[in-house]
Write a protein that holds these residues in place. Structure first.
Motif, PDB file in Angstrom:
ATOM      1  N   ALA A 235       0.859  -1.193   0.000  1.00  0.00           N
ATOM      2  CA  ALA A 235       0.000   0.000   0.000  1.00  0.00           C
ATOM      3  C   ALA A 235       0.893   1.239   0.000  1.00  0.00           C
ATOM      4  CB  ALA A 235      -0.893   0.015   1.230  1.00  0.00           C
ATOM      5  N   ALA A 236       0.411   2.290  -0.652  1.00  0.00           N
ATOM      6  CA  ALA A 236       1.236   3.484  -0.903  1.00  0.00           C
ATOM      7  C   ALA A 236       1.937   4.006   0.352  1.00  0.00           C
ATOM      8  CB  ALA A 236       0.375   4.585  -1.523  1.00  0.00           C
ATOM      9  N   TYR A 237       1.155   4.292   1.396  1.00  0.00           N
ATOM     10  CA  TYR A 237       1.763   4.932   2.567  1.00  0.00           C
ATOM     11  C   TYR A 237       2.829   4.046   3.206  1.00  0.00           C
ATOM     12  CZ  TYR A 237       2.719   7.588   6.692  1.00  0.00           C
ATOM     13  OH  TYR A 237       3.394   8.296   7.654  1.00  0.00           O
ATOM     14  N   GLN A 238       2.662   2.735   3.077  1.00  0.00           N
ATOM     15  CA  GLN A 238       3.560   1.815   3.759  1.00  0.00           C
ATOM     16  C   GLN A 238       4.883   1.579   3.023  1.00  0.00           C
ATOM     17  OE1 GLN A 238      -0.027  -0.925   4.249  1.00  0.00           O
ATOM     18  NE2 GLN A 238       1.079  -1.362   6.130  1.00  0.00           N
ATOM     19  N   ILE A 239       4.954   1.994   1.751  1.00  0.00           N
ATOM     20  CA  ILE A 239       6.195   1.748   1.002  1.00  0.00           C
ATOM     21  C   ILE A 239       6.822   2.972   0.340  1.00  0.00           C
ATOM     22  CG2 ILE A 239       5.765  -0.686   0.491  1.00  0.00           C
ATOM     23  CD1 ILE A 239       4.955   0.234  -2.378  1.00  0.00           C
ATOM     24  N   GLU A 240       6.003   3.927  -0.081  1.00  0.00           N
ATOM     25  CA  GLU A 240       6.519   4.937  -1.010  1.00  0.00           C
ATOM     26  C   GLU A 240       7.527   5.914  -0.435  1.00  0.00           C
ATOM     27  OE1 GLU A 240       3.193   6.950  -2.749  1.00  0.00           O
ATOM     28  OE2 GLU A 240       2.647   5.248  -4.008  1.00  0.00           O
ATOM     29  N   GLY A 241       7.249   6.477   0.741  1.00  0.00           N
ATOM     30  CA  GLY A 241       8.038   7.625   1.198  1.00  0.00           C
ATOM     31  C   GLY A 241       7.670   8.833   0.342  1.00  0.00           C
ATOM     32  N   ALA A 242       8.582   9.811   0.245  1.00  0.00           N
ATOM     33  CA  ALA A 242       8.376  11.007  -0.597  1.00  0.00           C
ATOM     34  C   ALA A 242       6.999  11.644  -0.395  1.00  0.00           C
ATOM     35  CB  ALA A 242       8.576  10.642  -2.074  1.00  0.00           C
ATOM     36  N   PRO A 243       6.622  11.918   0.855  1.00  0.00           N
ATOM     37  CA  PRO A 243       5.264  12.388   1.126  1.00  0.00           C
ATOM     38  C   PRO A 243       4.948  13.774   0.542  1.00  0.00           C
ATOM     39  CG  PRO A 243       6.582  12.480   3.128  1.00  0.00           C
ATOM     40  CD  PRO A 243       7.400  11.761   2.104  1.00  0.00           C
ATOM     41  N   PHE A 244       5.995  14.566   0.308  1.00  0.00           N
ATOM     42  CA  PHE A 244       5.713  15.926  -0.200  1.00  0.00           C
ATOM     43  C   PHE A 244       6.474  16.210  -1.494  1.00  0.00           C
ATOM     44  CE2 PHE A 244       5.229  15.926   4.454  1.00  0.00           C
ATOM     45  CZ  PHE A 244       3.851  16.077   4.491  1.00  0.00           C
ATOM     46  N   GLU A 245       6.822  15.147  -2.205  1.00  0.00           N
ATOM     47  CA  GLU A 245       7.599  15.346  -3.430  1.00  0.00           C
ATOM     48  C   GLU A 245       6.709  15.496  -4.651  1.00  0.00           C
ATOM     49  OE1 GLU A 245      11.176  12.856  -2.722  1.00  0.00           O
ATOM     50  OE2 GLU A 245      11.336  12.945  -4.929  1.00  0.00           O
ATOM     51  N   ASP A 246       7.193  16.190  -5.634  1.00  0.00           N
ATOM     52  CA  ASP A 246       6.525  16.341  -6.937  1.00  0.00           C
ATOM     53  C   ASP A 246       5.058  16.746  -6.796  1.00  0.00           C
ATOM     54  OD1 ASP A 246       8.872  15.595  -8.205  1.00  0.00           O
ATOM     55  OD2 ASP A 246       8.354  13.462  -8.199  1.00  0.00           O
ATOM     56  N   GLY A 247       4.805  17.623  -5.846  1.00  0.00           N
ATOM     57  CA  GLY A 247       3.457  18.190  -5.745  1.00  0.00           C
ATOM     58  C   GLY A 247       2.501  17.450  -4.832  1.00  0.00           C
TER      59      GLY A 247
ATOM     60  N   ASP B  47      -5.284  18.231  -3.364  1.00  0.00           N
ATOM     61  CA  ASP B  47      -6.326  18.758  -2.480  1.00  0.00           C
ATOM     62  C   ASP B  47      -7.534  17.836  -2.420  1.00  0.00           C
ATOM     63  OD1 ASP B  47      -5.046  21.196  -1.658  1.00  0.00           O
ATOM     64  OD2 ASP B  47      -5.259  21.833  -3.750  1.00  0.00           O
ATOM     65  N   GLY B  48      -7.394  16.657  -3.003  1.00  0.00           N
ATOM     66  CA  GLY B  48      -8.498  15.696  -2.983  1.00  0.00           C
ATOM     67  C   GLY B  48      -9.495  15.912  -4.101  1.00  0.00           C
ATOM     68  N   ARG B  49      -9.519  17.114  -4.635  1.00  0.00           N
ATOM     69  CA  ARG B  49     -10.418  17.493  -5.734  1.00  0.00           C
ATOM     70  C   ARG B  49      -9.711  18.598  -6.518  1.00  0.00           C
ATOM     71  NH1 ARG B  49     -15.074  21.001  -2.622  1.00  0.00           N
ATOM     72  NH2 ARG B  49     -16.043  18.970  -2.268  1.00  0.00           N
ATOM     73  N   GLY B  50     -10.291  18.994  -7.637  1.00  0.00           N
ATOM     74  CA  GLY B  50      -9.697  20.100  -8.397  1.00  0.00           C
ATOM     75  C   GLY B  50      -8.607  19.639  -9.341  1.00  0.00           C
ATOM     76  N   GLN B  51      -7.531  20.417  -9.376  1.00  0.00           N
ATOM     77  CA  GLN B  51      -6.452  20.229 -10.339  1.00  0.00           C
ATOM     78  C   GLN B  51      -5.722  18.879 -10.178  1.00  0.00           C
ATOM     79  OE1 GLN B  51      -6.183  22.621 -12.592  1.00  0.00           O
ATOM     80  NE2 GLN B  51      -4.582  21.476 -13.662  1.00  0.00           N
ATOM     81  N   VAL B  52      -5.578  18.143 -11.289  1.00  0.00           N
ATOM     82  CA  VAL B  52      -4.785  16.908 -11.271  1.00  0.00           C
ATOM     83  C   VAL B  52      -3.301  17.272 -11.251  1.00  0.00           C
ATOM     84  CG1 VAL B  52      -4.116  14.859 -12.607  1.00  0.00           C
ATOM     85  CG2 VAL B  52      -6.524  15.547 -12.509  1.00  0.00           C
ATOM     86  N   ASN B  53      -2.529  16.594 -10.405  1.00  0.00           N
ATOM     87  CA  ASN B  53      -1.083  16.787 -10.350  1.00  0.00           C
ATOM     88  C   ASN B  53      -0.431  15.802 -11.313  1.00  0.00           C
ATOM     89  OD1 ASN B  53       1.588  17.269  -9.549  1.00  0.00           O
ATOM     90  ND2 ASN B  53       1.433  15.820  -7.845  1.00  0.00           N
ATOM     91  N   GLU B  54      -0.058  16.302 -12.481  1.00  0.00           N
ATOM     92  CA  GLU B  54       0.450  15.419 -13.541  1.00  0.00           C
ATOM     93  C   GLU B  54       1.676  14.618 -13.093  1.00  0.00           C
ATOM     94  OE1 GLU B  54      -1.211  14.633 -16.168  1.00  0.00           O
ATOM     95  OE2 GLU B  54      -2.735  16.211 -16.011  1.00  0.00           O
ATOM     96  N   ALA B  55       2.537  15.244 -12.289  1.00  0.00           N
ATOM     97  CA  ALA B  55       3.745  14.539 -11.832  1.00  0.00           C
ATOM     98  C   ALA B  55       3.382  13.335 -10.960  1.00  0.00           C
ATOM     99  CB  ALA B  55       4.655  15.495 -11.073  1.00  0.00           C
ATOM    100  N   GLY B  56       2.359  13.506 -10.155  1.00  0.00           N
ATOM    101  CA  GLY B  56       1.920  12.404  -9.292  1.00  0.00           C
ATOM    102  C   GLY B  56       1.338  11.265 -10.114  1.00  0.00           C
ATOM    103  N   LEU B  57       0.523  11.640 -11.080  1.00  0.00           N
ATOM    104  CA  LEU B  57      -0.097  10.641 -11.955  1.00  0.00           C
ATOM    105  C   LEU B  57       0.983   9.897 -12.746  1.00  0.00           C
ATOM    106  CD1 LEU B  57      -2.963   9.707 -12.662  1.00  0.00           C
ATOM    107  CD2 LEU B  57      -2.961  11.343 -14.556  1.00  0.00           C
ATOM    108  N   LYS B  58       2.008  10.653 -13.134  1.00  0.00           N
ATOM    109  CA  LYS B  58       3.087  10.078 -13.943  1.00  0.00           C
ATOM    110  C   LYS B  58       3.841   8.983 -13.183  1.00  0.00           C
ATOM    111  CE  LYS B  58       6.566  10.829 -17.328  1.00  0.00           C
ATOM    112  NZ  LYS B  58       7.448   9.832 -16.830  1.00  0.00           N
TER     113      LYS B  58
END
Ligand code: BGP
Length: 473
Positions: free
Chosen positions: A16-28, A87-98
């Motif tokens: 699961a994301a929170y348990q492995i990824e790290g980088a909580p505030f990276e790339d937006g 923000d949970g809604r609104g603008q998609v963060n392309e870097a995150g999706l990438k």
């Protein structure tokens, strides 16, 4: 003679994301409720958090290479909502999706089926702040919108989707016993939040089907089959109560679109039943999951617990010392007792492979739905000795559970895949990095300063063989 596993059986593993990824505030990316909750003193083991976790965000290529080497057929992971929509809604963060696009492409390139969990507990903090997250019906539209972004982005690439991971766990821990965010103890609110989660689950499944998405979607339920201590009819009643309140209360809604009668009567009497609005009942009825995801770790054994003077506590072992679990129960309903016939882990999780066969059969008989095992595994202390981890206890655990699945398939259950928890070692929400589940050891501990080096354990090579032979030997 047992039936062989189907040829296209998904031999997988999960995270699961929170348990492995790290980088909580990276790339937006912005904060999820877990990014904040772990910073409250005393909430997690020695204050461990997922700021670095096992740094999968930067090392996913190395992790996928090891999966490929192992022969893994499928990999279940979750997407962090606040990476894609900060923000949970609104603008998609392309870097995150990438990031997820690259991960999915890398998996596909290596012949590994991606299985995406939309929600594994890391709600964007922005939605918690805006309207209390799951406490508001506003979450339904926001969740469906978030899911639609992913459906559109990964249409045709991702065939298997998990809507919600362990709704029964995150609602209970978040609003009934206060061990997960937002850390509340309010039973009325718990049942209401859970109702909203049911509506979200139904709405997102309908969205998937309305969009004619190629593939399948279903929720992952943490199923703990309930047993009676013995044939004392009061103990049998206690087990029935537990199965109704802890299992049917969720699975009936997923698969029949209705809450079970006995449970709802009880909640109404106590003034705890969720409030329905116009359209809720119809929405629940209209959604049909394609499969039921099952997370199975253990069974639970019950004895009668009188209304007067009964045990009223919730007991969890977060000490990692066998035999330290405190008594727990609900007066007038049941109490949890030790099963004298099975062994336990150091966290007192009962080791019961037969329980998995029973779980698969109960689901098959009651709901007639294909099952994907989305989690199963053993959390233990592992020792790295001269660069090797001999986790024979994990092999024994997994081997006995694979056998139980094979038996359940011969009994008539349709099981489409098996995902062990977990692929690499990772952060255990409340137990830090010392409670390990992975096939791949990661040098990380409560100091959160490990080298993060990956080392395949003995169980890695065992699973490699299982996959190669389709568990036929
Ligand atoms: C499940 C969760 C996983 C994982 C697992 C092991 O409930 O879906 O995310 O954490 O349990 O639990 P623990 O880490 O508490 O041992």
């Amino acid at each position: 003679q047992l039936k062989p596993f189907p040829k296209d059986f998904l031999w997988g593993s999960a995270s699961a994301a929170y348990q492995i990824e790290g980088a909580p505030f990276e790339d937006g990316k912005k904060a999820s409720v877990w990014d904040n909750f772990v910073r409250i003193p005393g909430k997690t083991f020695k204050g461990t958090n997922g700021d670095i976790a096992v740094d999968h965000y930067h090392r996913y290529k190395e992790d996928v290479a090891l999966m490929k080497e192992m022969g893994l057929k499928s990999y279940r992971f979750s997407i962090a909502w606040s990476r894609v929509l900060p923000d949970g809604r609104g603008q998609v963060n392309e870097a995150g999706l990438k990031f997820y696009e690259d991960l999915i492409d890398t998996l596909l390139l290596n012949g590994i089926e991606p299985i995406v969990t939309l929600y594994h507990w890391d709600l964007p903090q922005a939605l918690q702040d805006l309207y209390g997250g799951w406490e508001s019906r506003e979450i339904i539209a926001d969740f469906v919108n978030y899911a639609a972004v992913l459906f559109d982005a990964f249409r045709g690439k991702v065939k298997y989707w998990v809507s919600l991971n362990e709704q029964n766990v995150f609602t209970n821990q978040g609003w009934a016993i206060a061990t997960h965010p937002p850390g509340k103890k309010n039973l009325k609110l718990f049942y209401q939040v859970n109702h909203h989660a049911n509506l979200v689950n139904a709405a997102v499944i309908n969205k998937f089907h309305d969009l004619k998405m190629p593939g399948q979607i279903g929720p992952s339920f943490a199923y703990t089959p309930q047993y009676a201590l013995d044939s004392d009819p009061m103990n049998v009643l206690a087990a029935e109560n537990a199965e109704e309140m802890y299992s049917h209360f969720w699975m009936d809604v997923y698969l029949y679109g209705e809450y079970p009668i006995v449970a709802m009567n009880r909640l109404r009497e106590q003034g705890l039943a969720p409030e329905f609005e116009a359209g809720d009942a119809a929405l629940l009825k209209s959604a049909h999951p394609d499969f039921l995801g099952v997370n199975y770790y253990q069974s639970a054994t019950n004895a009668w617990n009188p209304i007067e003077g009964g045990v009223g506590a919730t007991g969890f072992n977060t000490t990692g010392k066998k035999g330290t679990t405190k008594e727990s129960g609900v007066p007038g309903l049941h109490k949890k007792v030790q099963n004298p016939f099975v062994d336990r882990t150091n966290w007192d999780w009962e080791i019961d492979p037969e329980g998995l066969r029973i779980a698969l059969r109960r689901i098959t008989s009651r709901y007639r739905i294909p099952i994907m095992i989305t989690e199963n595994g053993l959390g233990e202390y592992d020792q790295l000795i001269e660069g090797e981890v001999h986790d024979d206890y994990r092999i024994a655990y997994l081997e006995s559970h694979v056998k139980a699945i094979k038996e359940a398939i011969s009994d008539g259950a349709t099981v489409i895949g098996y995902h062990t928890w977990s692929y690499t070692d990772l952060l255990s929400w409340l137990n830090g990095y010392q409670k390990r589940y992975g096939f791949v050891y990661v040098d990380q501990d409560e100091t959160m300063k490990g080298s993060l080096k990956r080392i395949p354990k003995a169980s890695y090579y065992w699973y490699q063989h299982v996959i190669k032979t389709n568990a036929d030997e």
